[in-house]
Design an enzyme around this catalytic site. Structure first.
Site, PDB file in Angstrom:
ATOM      1  N   ARG A  96       0.823  -1.211   0.000  1.00  0.00           N
ATOM      2  CA  ARG A  96       0.000   0.000   0.000  1.00  0.00           C
ATOM      3  C   ARG A  96       0.854   1.257   0.000  1.00  0.00           C
ATOM      4  O   ARG A  96       0.469   2.294  -0.552  1.00  0.00           O
ATOM      5  CB  ARG A  96      -0.941  -0.001   1.214  1.00  0.00           C
ATOM      6  CG  ARG A  96      -1.679   1.315   1.426  1.00  0.00           C
ATOM      7  CD  ARG A  96      -2.767   1.207   2.469  1.00  0.00           C
ATOM      8  NE  ARG A  96      -2.324   0.659   3.713  1.00  0.00           N
ATOM      9  CZ  ARG A  96      -1.615   1.314   4.646  1.00  0.00           C
ATOM     10  NH1 ARG A  96      -1.230   2.564   4.427  1.00  0.00           N
ATOM     11  NH2 ARG A  96      -1.275   0.729   5.776  1.00  0.00           N
ATOM     12  N   TYR A 149     -12.854  21.971 -11.963  1.00  0.00           N
ATOM     13  CA  TYR A 149     -13.445  20.674 -12.292  1.00  0.00           C
ATOM     14  C   TYR A 149     -14.638  20.422 -11.373  1.00  0.00           C
ATOM     15  O   TYR A 149     -14.522  20.536 -10.149  1.00  0.00           O
ATOM     16  CB  TYR A 149     -12.351  19.628 -12.096  1.00  0.00           C
ATOM     17  CG  TYR A 149     -12.672  18.187 -12.259  1.00  0.00           C
ATOM     18  CD1 TYR A 149     -13.306  17.693 -13.394  1.00  0.00           C
ATOM     19  CD2 TYR A 149     -12.278  17.280 -11.276  1.00  0.00           C
ATOM     20  CE1 TYR A 149     -13.546  16.336 -13.537  1.00  0.00           C
ATOM     21  CE2 TYR A 149     -12.504  15.924 -11.408  1.00  0.00           C
ATOM     22  CZ  TYR A 149     -13.145  15.456 -12.544  1.00  0.00           C
ATOM     23  OH  TYR A 149     -13.380  14.103 -12.674  1.00  0.00           O
ATOM     24  N   ASP A 177      -4.460  22.351 -10.784  1.00  0.00           N
ATOM     25  CA  ASP A 177      -4.781  21.173 -11.572  1.00  0.00           C
ATOM     26  C   ASP A 177      -4.147  21.397 -12.944  1.00  0.00           C
ATOM     27  O   ASP A 177      -4.593  22.238 -13.723  1.00  0.00           O
ATOM     28  CB  ASP A 177      -6.299  21.011 -11.680  1.00  0.00           C
ATOM     29  CG  ASP A 177      -6.695  19.713 -12.367  1.00  0.00           C
ATOM     30  OD1 ASP A 177      -5.957  19.256 -13.251  1.00  0.00           O
ATOM     31  OD2 ASP A 177      -7.772  19.175 -12.045  1.00  0.00           O
ATOM     32  N   LYS A 219      -5.778  10.883 -17.948  1.00  0.00           N
ATOM     33  CA  LYS A 219      -5.869  11.567 -19.232  1.00  0.00           C
ATOM     34  C   LYS A 219      -4.602  11.350 -20.067  1.00  0.00           C
ATOM     35  O   LYS A 219      -4.357  10.261 -20.528  1.00  0.00           O
ATOM     36  CB  LYS A 219      -6.129  13.056 -19.007  1.00  0.00           C
ATOM     37  CG  LYS A 219      -7.558  13.505 -18.758  1.00  0.00           C
ATOM     38  CD  LYS A 219      -8.366  12.865 -17.740  1.00  0.00           C
ATOM     39  CE  LYS A 219      -9.689  13.575 -17.503  1.00  0.00           C
ATOM     40  NZ  LYS A 219     -10.353  13.118 -16.276  1.00  0.00           N
TER      41      LYS A 219
END
Length: 393
Positions: A58, A111, A183, A208
């Site tokens: 993790r 966003y 961002d 993306k």
């Protein structure tokens, strides 16, 4: 050539050589996708000292480390952390820097899911969010309060593509003791260098352009400076923000070709934007590289290129005509996300999720992602769509 040989090289070269060292995996060009939770310690002393590079799946794996170090190097940051999606990366940033009683400044062109998280989750936790006009520049100083801890920007703005004056915003924020996050998904580390313009934290929906093939979900947070690195390291360890091994591998694979893909996305999008601008059905085109896009001069000053995403505001047409246009596209798919090889078209109306600015479009708006298809074929698909809309009208 090992990743060490990429030091000091230009970005296109780095894309191909960062994040891999064939000598470590028996000569194979790409690092393997490490799948695992348990990591074995050889001795009790090693376990107690926690002196291994990797201790639990993790926290990190060799595959995760390769991509994190690559992205930090590409963007010029001090450290990077991966997460399961762009939104999870954004929420990690917000939680790392604000707590009950704090104030947060967020661009009005953010966003939409980021806004929802601020309005629903952070509000419940006692954090107040103020949205600001993306074109505010240094005027943001008037909105900063003694308890403002973070200014969260997105440039260009989501859907409406306003380019922000990040250096002016950062100067005002830093003077007041607040940090600045951006961002940077649209531009990628290749077309905008946030830390050179005052940002402390950069966030990417690596889903993306970094992945680039519409086949994985991945987020990345990159930070520069001790204050940002320490806070994000703590939230990463406490929050369990670990991505899946296959997604990380696909992120590394996508990174290799991101440069050449972006060149094609950029060229096709700009050509399509100019084509749209000449159409009688179009009211305006929102593409930062076009002179009439809000913040175009800032884009020219600060950015190194433009990617494949932009928006078009149409002149008034009925919903039936719009449906006739978009429903039967052959090449432009209608769906969320972007940044893959495929072209996309998505109607949007941001009036319900803007509060500091007003969206005044008289006709429907379309977000366009220019994929890697032939440009003439894309134009023909759009031309046929306009013909269908005209017939329905």
């Amino acid at each position: 050539m090992s990743k060490r040989s990429a030091a000091g090289k230009k970005p296109q070269t780095k894309l191909g050589h960062l994040g891999r060292d064939p000598a470590l995996y028996r000569g194979f060009v790409n690092p393997p996708a490490y799948r695992g939770s348990t990591v074995i310690f050889p001795t009790l002393g090693s376990l107690i000292a926690d002196d291994q590079e990797f201790s639990y799946g993790r926290l990190s794996t060799p595959t995760v480390k390769e991509l994190e170090e690559s992205l930090a190097e590409l963007e010029g940051g001090d450290a990077c952390w991966l997460s399961s999606s762009g939104l999870s990366a954004i929420t990690a940033v917000l939680l790392a820097f604000v707590e009950a009683g704090d104030h947060l400044l967020v661009t009005d062109s953010i966003y939409k899911p980021t806004r929802r998280y601020c309005n629903e989750v952070l509000k419940r936790l006692g954090v107040e969010t103020t949205y600001f006009d993306p074109m505010i520049g240094g005027g943001i100083a008037e909105l900063i309060r003694p308890n403002t801890k973070l200014v969260f920007t997105e440039s260009p703005g989501s859907q409406t593509f306003e380019v922000q004056d990040l250096p002016a915003i950062a100067e005002a924020a830093h003077k007041a003791g607040a940090l600045v996050a951006i961002d940077n998904t649209w531009a990628t580390p290749l077309f905008f260098r946030p830390f050179e313009h005052g940002a402390d934290i950069s966030v990417h929906a690596a889903t993306k352009y970094i992945v680039g093939h519409a086949d994985a979900m991945l987020g990345a947070v990159i930070a520069k400076g001790d204050r940002a690195v320490e806070a994000l390291s703590a939230i990463h360890d406490a929050g369990g923000m670990c991505p899946g091994p296959e997604d990380v591998y696909l992120g590394l694979r996508g990174m290799r070709t991101m440069g050449v893909r972006l060149e094609r996305h950029q060229a096709s999008a700009l050509a399509l934007a100019e084509w749209f601008a000449a159409r009688p059905e179009v009211d305006r085109v929102l593409h930062p590289a076009l002179p009439d896009c809000p913040g175009h001069e800032l884009w020219k000053r600060d950015f190194l290129g433009s990617s494949g995403l932009f928006s078009v505001v149409l002149k008034p047409m009925s919903r039936e005509a719009l449906a006739a246009m978009v429903d039967d596209m052959e090449l432009f798919g209608m769906g969320y996300s972007w940044g893959g090889y495929e072209s996309l078209i998505l109607p949007f109306d941001p009036r319900a999720y803007r509060s500091a600015t007003t969206w005044d479009a008289k006709g429907p708006s379309l977000r366009i992602h220019a994929g890697l298809e032939d440009l003439d074929d894309l134009k023909a698909d759009l031309e046929a769509g306009f013909d269908r809309a005209a017939a329905k009208s």
